[in-house]
Design an enzyme around this catalytic site. Structure first.
Site, mmCIF file in Angstrom:
data_model
loop_
_atom_site.group_PDB
_atom_site.id
_atom_site.type_symbol
_atom_site.label_atom_id
_atom_site.label_comp_id
_atom_site.label_asym_id
_atom_site.label_seq_id
_atom_site.Cartn_x
_atom_site.Cartn_y
_atom_site.Cartn_z
ATOM 1 N N ASN A 13 -27.880 -80.775 77.630
ATOM 2 C CA ASN A 13 -27.684 -79.337 77.425
ATOM 3 C C ASN A 13 -27.342 -79.181 75.949
ATOM 4 O OD1 ASN A 13 -25.568 -76.887 79.178
ATOM 5 N ND2 ASN A 13 -27.487 -76.617 78.128
ATOM 6 N N ASN A 67 -26.784 -67.452 74.384
ATOM 7 C CA ASN A 67 -27.929 -68.159 74.944
ATOM 8 C C ASN A 67 -29.165 -68.026 74.054
ATOM 9 O OD1 ASN A 67 -26.740 -69.148 77.347
ATOM 10 N ND2 ASN A 67 -27.019 -67.175 78.355
ATOM 11 N N CYS A 76 -19.351 -72.036 78.942
ATOM 12 C CA CYS A 76 -20.311 -73.115 79.174
ATOM 13 C C CYS A 76 -19.542 -74.435 79.126
ATOM 14 C CB CYS A 76 -21.414 -73.098 78.121
ATOM 15 S SG CYS A 76 -22.531 -74.511 78.221
ATOM 16 N N GLY A 77 -19.564 -75.173 80.224
ATOM 17 C CA GLY A 77 -18.795 -76.403 80.295
ATOM 18 C C GLY A 77 -19.300 -77.494 79.373
ATOM 19 N N HIS A 168 -22.236 -68.234 89.805
ATOM 20 C CA HIS A 168 -23.094 -69.328 90.251
ATOM 21 C C HIS A 168 -23.509 -69.124 91.697
ATOM 22 C CE1 HIS A 168 -22.447 -71.944 86.741
ATOM 23 N NE2 HIS A 168 -21.260 -71.361 86.708
ATOM 24 N N ASN A 199 -26.298 -67.935 87.514
ATOM 25 C CA ASN A 199 -26.823 -69.283 87.371
ATOM 26 C C ASN A 199 -27.147 -69.797 88.770
ATOM 27 O OD1 ASN A 199 -26.085 -69.881 84.369
ATOM 28 N ND2 ASN A 199 -24.210 -69.074 85.248
ATOM 29 N N GLU A 217 -30.453 -71.921 84.557
ATOM 30 C CA GLU A 217 -29.340 -71.207 83.929
ATOM 31 C C GLU A 217 -29.718 -69.778 83.571
ATOM 32 O OE1 GLU A 217 -26.424 -72.846 81.335
ATOM 33 O OE2 GLU A 217 -27.426 -74.798 81.337
ATOM 34 N N CYS A 226 -25.570 -78.407 83.387
ATOM 35 C CA CYS A 226 -24.709 -77.220 83.325
ATOM 36 C C CYS A 226 -23.331 -77.626 83.839
ATOM 37 C CB CYS A 226 -25.283 -76.078 84.159
ATOM 38 S SG CYS A 226 -24.236 -74.606 84.223
ATOM 39 N N GLY A 227 -22.334 -77.608 82.955
ATOM 40 C CA GLY A 227 -20.997 -78.052 83.320
ATOM 41 C C GLY A 227 -20.295 -77.127 84.290
ATOM 42 N N THR A 228 -20.352 -75.817 84.041
ATOM 43 C CA THR A 228 -19.734 -74.882 84.986
ATOM 44 C C THR A 228 -20.473 -74.937 86.322
ATOM 45 O OG1 THR A 228 -21.077 -73.069 84.079
ATOM 46 C CG2 THR A 228 -18.829 -73.300 83.232
ATOM 47 N N GLY A 229 -21.792 -75.159 86.260
ATOM 48 C CA GLY A 229 -22.570 -75.275 87.492
ATOM 49 C C GLY A 229 -22.183 -76.488 88.311
#
Length: 283
Positions: A13, A67, A76-77, A168, A199, A217, A226-229
């Site tokens: 990412n 983005n 964004c993680g 998400h 997402n 995303e 995707c970290g938050t994902g």
């Protein structure tokens, strides 16, 4: 105007890191226009987004992410891990633990260094996952929204909805190799029951401690990670008793370790952040 940048990625990412604490960039070009220009993979540097360091009155630093399509997500993680490494190695903020201001609230990354003092990985306190539909937001009458059917052009899909400061929709599948992400992803992202879009994570459960994940995303399309994902996926999988408290999430770009003790608790994400190259560009 010529600006310095670092190109970085968190398990694929990728981001363009910029220091705008003096607001010189903001005074010259709108961040959305800059992101579209720089993130183009043929006519620019190429990235999923740009991340800017800004001063904060209430925190150690402020995190701004735009983005590649010019939209501004809350957090964004993977980008946060890159941000922490960028700050530390540029001597902008030399602290092992940082208090970072984001649109999703306070995020606390913790630096893990090599013997030579370089940042090897970053553990991020991602906060408490939000499960109430109005807080995601997702249009639903229940107290939570796990495995809720939504109608799409591809038929009914079952989504589990979580907010990690950004929305998400987690979709569990038997085999990721058969999922048409580029068709289903935008359908769910733009579904009317997600008023701020969403997402979309496609999850194959490998074991009680392992998940495989692919992601569409919001504002970026298919990305390698995707970290938050990943945090949202573990939340949904844990709440449905598919996994335990310590989970490895395998994404196209690499692996993340997620730790969560359950509803109401903070969720922690650990993974690498890497510098690809450094340069400067005329904007």
């Amino acid at each position: 105007m010529r600006i310095d940048f670092w190109k970085m990625h968190g398990i694929g990412n990728d981001f363009i890191m910029l220091d705008d604490r003096n607001k010189a960039i903001a005074g010259y070009i709108h961040y959305s226009d800059l992101a579209v220009k720089l993130c183009h993979r043929r006519f620019g540097i190429g990235a999923d987004g740009i991340i800017l360091a800004r001063n904060s009155d209430t925190h150690d630093i402020r995190f701004v992410i735009i983005n590649s399509d010019g939209s501004e997500p809350e957090m964004c993680g993977n980008g946060m891990r890159c941000f922490a490494k960028y700050l530390y190695e540029n001597n902008i903020l030399v602290k092992d633990e940082m208090k970072v201001q984001t649109l999703a609230g306070t995020v606390v990354p913790r630096i893990e260094k090599t013997q030579g003092g370089q940042v090897e990985s970053v553990c991020v306190d991602m906060g408490v996952p939000k499960l109430v539909p109005d807080q995601i937001p997702f249009v639903h009458e229940g107290d939570t929204a796990f495995e809720v059917p939504i109608e799409t052009a591809q038929g009914a899909l079952s989504v589990s909805c979580v907010s990690m400061g950004n929305p998400h929709a987690v979709i569990f599948v038997n085999d990721l190799s058969f999922v048409d992400i580029e068709t289903i992803g935008p359908m769910v992202e733009n579904h009317p029951r997600f008023p701020e879009k969403t997402n979309v994570e496609f999850i194959e459960v490998v074991s009680e401690s392992q998940l495989k994940m692919r992601v569409w995303e919001r504002g970026a399309g298919v990305t390698l990670a995707c970290g938050t994902g990943a945090c949202a996926a573990v939340t949904a999988a844990h709440m449905s008793k598919r996994v335990g408290r310590q989970v490895g999430v395998h994404l196209d770009g690499g692996d993340l370790d997620i730790s969560w003790d359950g509803a109401g608790k903070h969720i922690f994400k650990t993974g690498p952040a890497q510098t690809v190259f450094k340069g400067n560009i005329e904007i």
